[in-house]
Design an enzyme around this catalytic site. Structure first.
Site, mmCIF file in Angstrom:
data_model
loop_
_atom_site.group_PDB
_atom_site.id
_atom_site.type_symbol
_atom_site.label_atom_id
_atom_site.label_comp_id
_atom_site.label_asym_id
_atom_site.label_seq_id
_atom_site.Cartn_x
_atom_site.Cartn_y
_atom_site.Cartn_z
ATOM 1 N N ASP A 1 0.863 -1.178 0.000
ATOM 2 C CA ASP A 1 0.000 0.000 0.000
ATOM 3 C C ASP A 1 0.908 1.239 0.000
ATOM 4 O OD1 ASP A 1 -2.164 1.655 -0.098
ATOM 5 O OD2 ASP A 1 -3.213 0.764 1.595
HETATM 6 C C1 BGC Z 1 -5.151 3.127 0.161
HETATM 7 C C2 BGC Z 1 -5.375 2.077 -0.892
HETATM 8 C C3 BGC Z 1 -5.283 2.666 -2.260
HETATM 9 C C4 BGC Z 1 -3.943 3.345 -2.410
HETATM 10 C C5 BGC Z 1 -3.711 3.943 -3.780
HETATM 11 C C6 BGC Z 1 -3.924 3.964 -0.109
HETATM 12 O O1 BGC Z 1 -3.873 5.064 0.711
HETATM 13 O O2 BGC Z 1 -5.061 2.512 1.425
HETATM 14 O O3 BGC Z 1 -6.602 1.455 -0.686
HETATM 15 O O4 BGC Z 1 -5.484 1.686 -3.229
HETATM 16 O O5 BGC Z 1 -3.854 4.382 -1.456
HETATM 17 O O6 BGC Z 1 -4.493 5.040 -4.004
#
Ligand code: BGC
Length: 758
Positions: free
Chosen positions: A285
């Site tokens: 993530d």
């Molecule tokens: C979130 C994810 C997301 C990623 C990309 C993160 O902050 O937890 O769910 O896919 O950002 O945008």
């Protein structure tokens, strides 16, 4: 053709026009192709494939200042997220293909989690339809629109079980149940990925693992749980997603057994890959390798090595792999073969996506002009939205409303456009969508009058309201003046439709709330509206189950409409005025107050249980002094405009061998005046086992259509898989003994029968 592209040209049978004219059948099989390509790659090029950075058009994490085009040209990137628009994507792809030595194409990712320009209801709401065919179709549409805009990798489904609606991200998942979440996740994966045509995108299952269990519902908070609980409650949807063939997984921000998930070898390598046979790639993530230091674990260099060796293949936004891996190899903490393995998985994803056949496969500007927000897509979204509304109360059959007289449409969410799509609607175009007021005016044109008043702010405190706007403001005015206007409108009307609740960005990432009651300004308004004595329909907008205790006692009808996407306006009118019959059933228990949280139907019994549905306090038993244990509205609950009667539940045999099969049957009759769909739910309890088991667990459901007066017999096969659980050795087992088989319209009102497993 650039001289530096020659190596790859031999593999791809390059044509002068595109550089990549070879048809899939002309490429060698995936494994051979990737092996031959990797033989030509330098260590730096391999590491470059493991790097994922943001394009900067949307902000879904800390803003980064990266000169993207240069990095692409230098071969330092394998994929990019959050680039908006096919032209931009095409330009970046061209740099990757034409300027880098081997011309390896990029993957483009985005949080397409409930539709793109045609926005579908929030995933939590979608799950309330219990309609897997519809969910799959919505994902297909989402992928078709996303790929028309150049995106070929979607960060969905989120299959994190969430038991605590204080956590704003419950809105992104399918609720509190492992079985239902598994079904929803698999349906989405089928819809997104299909057969990897140019209208399909690769799914990314998130957030692996246990993100939904963050303590006290505060986002990014600590997670700590037993392995038995992981296996029996939280893991099932991830496993189902791996088995459904998801192309990629995203790790979670939290720790698991004290180790950040991103670098947890047991979690990724042992469980996901070896036990569940997941063969796609794993991405972190946003910035989560860097965050390990804040967790108090390791240092940047060691964390980089640990994440890679745990089985993480791509680094989202930490730039840890690209900055540190070479040093790790030199120091001997990472082997080149570890990097190769990760690189192979990323290249395989590109192969599956057909990017080696044609890197511009998803770069057709014509498609972006003609395939977004089409009439067909909108009609799928409108149908789906209507299926997701959950009718929680309908005193004296106030609903459906007649299309006559005067309707007072009141509330800060009644005439907003930008809030309807809900959070994470990264492809939305609110200017194209109707507000509820516009849709209702259209729907009642020539038949009834709509009087509108905003009625209130979201919160009394301006600062508080500003903090939850995130680019989706709702007009603020003088609270008293707005209320007076609304009361005047209400007094002139036959019925009040109050559109209240959360703004879009009050759920989703970093949107935890400690108070789930209607925000103060709106509660004040609602109390005054009730005093007018007019019948009140509350449309509750929310990205989670909220606290509706006072409302349940004081308003006539409540329908939870969640955030239903671009077609909310029309879909709400379809149901409100009876052109469609509500069928949604909540997948998130509605608490009586926040003190009950976490609250979920499939809890353990404890050594001192109190009877379900009791209205009294029991001394020295597991309950509260000031609130009963039961939810206000249980998991699986939702009313219709018609009524259903459940007959007796019978089994084809009261005994069963562990590997045998028994059929449970129940007759359901539509006893009301409208045709409708009913969601018939099967729950099972293992009464006595070697470890404590939940008081009930959903093990099947069927959505059936019944005409008014019609009866149908619903049958469920009960087999090993529904009776199995993971024992303390973490191996699946069916233990002989008695089980309770339960069937009914929700997790509370169930017919039961005993089954003995021999
Ligand atoms: C979130 C994810 C997301 C990623 C990309 C993160 O902050 O937890 O769910 O896919 O950002 O945008």
């Amino acid at each position: 053709m650039k001289k530096t592209n020659i190596a790859l040209a031999a593999l791809f049978l390059l044509s002068p026009a595109t550089g990549f004219a070879a048809k899939k059948k002309q490429l060698p099989p995936m494994s051979q192709f990737v092996t031959e390509l990797m033989q030509k790659m330098t260590l730096e090029e391999k590491i470059g494939q493991l790097n994922l950075l943001p394009g900067g058009d949307l902000t879904t994490g800390a803003v980064m200042n990266s000169p993207l085009a240069e990095k692409v040209g230098a071969g330092e990137l394998g994929a990019i997220l959050n680039v908006k628009g096919v032209e931009k994507i095409k330009n970046l792809q061209e740099i990757a293909v034409k300027k880098t030595r081997l011309g390896i194409p990029l993957i483009f990712g985005q949080d397409v989690i409930h539709g793109y320009q045609t926005v579908f209801p929030l995933p939590l709401a979608q799950a309330c339809s219990w309609d897997m065919a519809m969910i799959e179709r919505a994902a297909q549409v989402a992928a078709a629109e996303a790929t028309a805009s150049g995106i070929n990798w979607v960060y969905s489904p989120m299959v994190d079980i969430a038991l605590d609606p204080r956590w704003g991200r419950v809105s992104e998942g399918a609720g509190e149940d492992p079985y239902l979440t598994s079904q929803v996740g698999a349906a989405m994966i089928r819809g997104y990925q299909g057969d990897y045509s140019d209208h399909n995108a690769m799914a990314c299952v998130k957030h692996y693992a246990l993100y939904g269990a963050s303590e006290s519902g505060r986002d990014y908070n600590t997670v700590d749980m037993s392995h038995v609980r992981m296996y029996n409650q939280y893991f099932a949807p991830y496993r189902a997603a791996a088995e459904a063939g998801a192309g990629s997984f995203m790790t979670s921000f939290n720790i698991v057994d004290g180790i950040p998930a991103t670098a947890n070898k047991w979690l990724i390598d042992d469980v996901l890959r070896k036990e569940w046979k997941f063969d796609g790639f794993v991405v972190t993530d946003y910035g989560s390798i860097n965050e390990m230091v804040s967790h108090g674990v390791g240092n940047p260099l060691d964390n980089t090595a640990q994440a890679l060796k745990a089985g993480t293949d791509m680094d989202m936004c930490s730039e840890a792999f690209v900055s540190n891996l070479k040093t790790c190899v030199e120091k001997g903490t990472v082997k080149e073969s570890d990097i190769e393995q990760a690189c192979r998985r990323v290249l395989e994803a590109k192969y599956k996506l057909g990017l080696f056949d044609n890197p511009y496969r998803f770069c057709d500007p014509k498609r972006e002009k003609t395939e977004l927000y089409t009439a067909t897509n909108r009609s799928v979204a409108r149908d789906m939205a209507a299926e997701t509304f959950v009718l929680l109360k309908n005193q004296d059959n106030l609903l459906p409303l007649k299309k006559q007289g005067t309707v007072a449409l009141i509330g800060p969410l009644a005439d907003t456009r930008n809030n309807l799509p809900g959070s994470w609607s990264t492809g939305d175009k609110p200017e194209k969508y109707s507000t509820l007021r516009e849709a209702m005016t259209r729907c009642l044109d020539g038949k009834a009058t709509v009087l509108y008043a905003q009625g209130s702010n979201i919160y009394l405190d301006e600062k508080q309201q500003k903090e939850i706007e995130f680019g989706r403001p709702i007009e603020r005015g003088n609270q008293q003046q707005m209320m007076d206007e609304a009361l005047a409108v209400a007094r002139k009307s036959d019925v009040v439709v109050a559109c209240l609740g959360e703004m879009a960005e009050m759920s989703g990432e970093c949107a935890s709330r400690s108070n789930l009651e209607l925000p103060d300004a709106q509660m004040m308004l609602l109390k005054e509206l009730v005093k007018t004595g007019k019948p009140i329909v509350l449309l509750n907008f929310s990205g989670r189950a909220t606290v509706l205790k006072w409302e349940s006692e004081n308003v006539n009808a409540i329908m939870n409409v969640w955030f239903a996407g671009s077609e909310t306006g029309d879909a709400v009118c379809d149901v409100l005025f009876g052109d469609k019959v509500p069928t949604g059933k909540t997948v998130n228990s509605f608490p009586q107050n926040v003190g009950q949280l976490p609250l979920y139907y499939n809890h353990m019994n404890t050594g001192r249980p109190v009877p379900e549905g009791t209205d009294r306090f029991f001394k020295y038993q597991s309950n509260y002094l000031d609130v009963r244990n039961d939810p206000l509205y249980p998991f699986g609950y939702g009313l219709s405009y018609t009524t259903y009667e459940y007959g007796d539940l019978t089994l084809s045999s009261s005994k069963m061998k562990a590997d045998g099969k028994v059929e449970a049957s129940i007759t359901v009759k539509n006893t009301g005046l409208r045709d409708g769909d009913e969601i018939v739910q099967l729950y099972i309890r293992d009464i006595s086992a070697s470890i404590a088991r939940p008081v009930k667990e959903l093990k099947g459901f069927q959505r059936i259509h019944l005409k008014s007066g019609e009866s149908k017999t619903v049958k469920f096969d009960i087999t090993r898989s529904q009776l199995e659980f993971y024992g303390s050795d973490l191996k699946p087992v069916v233990e002989p003994g008695d089980f309770t088989i339960m069937v009914g319209p929700n997790s509370r009102d169930l017919k039961t029968v005993k089954l003995t497993v021999e």
